[in-house]
Design a protein around this motif. Structure first.
Motif: not given
Length: 156
Positions: A127-156
């Motif tokens: 949801t809008r409320l949790r989006y900033p925290n999720m994006l922060g986690l994805l940005d900081s940990e994606a490379a370490r975890a060996g994952i890729l991510y995409e926002i299927a729709e960027s609304r915020f």
């Protein structure tokens, strides 16, 4: 003449809002692939050809759980009312590697819901409320975890 039985259909085994859904329909995934690819969606009937999406899209863009959509006779979709949700997909990018358990544990604590397509691909919504925290986690940990991510729709 095209053989419809050769089409590829991606399904949702455990839709996030299964308890709200009362209908299953297909939407064509816009690709240049042959045969055609479809995503089987779970929805709540609003009226004829109008549904509330009750699953997290694995392959469709511009669509999130909770959106109100109209499905045409050709199985194309039009979003007529957006929800407060954003769809995010995470994957390893490698078929032989599962998603990192430590990373996924953190993701699941933040997201509002998730659906697993495979050991390598998970779709989630926030949801809008949790989006900033999720994006922060994805940005900081994606490379370490060996994952890729995409926002299927960027609304915020």
């Amino acid at each position: 003449m095209k053989n419809a039985s050769s089409d590829i259909i991606f399904t949702h085994v455990h839709p996030a809002w299964k308890d709200k859904a009362d209908y299953i329909f297909r939407c064509k995934i816009p690709t240049e692939c042959e045969p055609d690819e479809w995503e089987q969606m779970w929805g709540k009937v609003v009226s004829e050809n109008t549904f509330i999406v009750c699953c997290i899209p694995f392959f469709l863009y511009g669509l999130s759980i909770g959106d109100k959509i109209v499905v045409s006779d050709a199985k194309d979709i039009e979003v007529v009312e957006k929800s407060e949700n954003t769809t995010i997909r995470i994957w390893t990018g490698k078929t032989e590697t599962d998603l990192d358990e430590e990373f996924m544990s953190k993701v699941l604590r933040i997201c509002d819901g998730a659906e697993r397509h495979s050991d390598q691909l998970v779709a989630l919504y926030v949801t809008r409320l949790r989006y900033p925290n999720m994006l922060g986690l994805l940005d900081s940990e994606a490379a370490r975890a060996g994952i890729l991510y995409e926002i299927a729709e960027s609304r915020f």
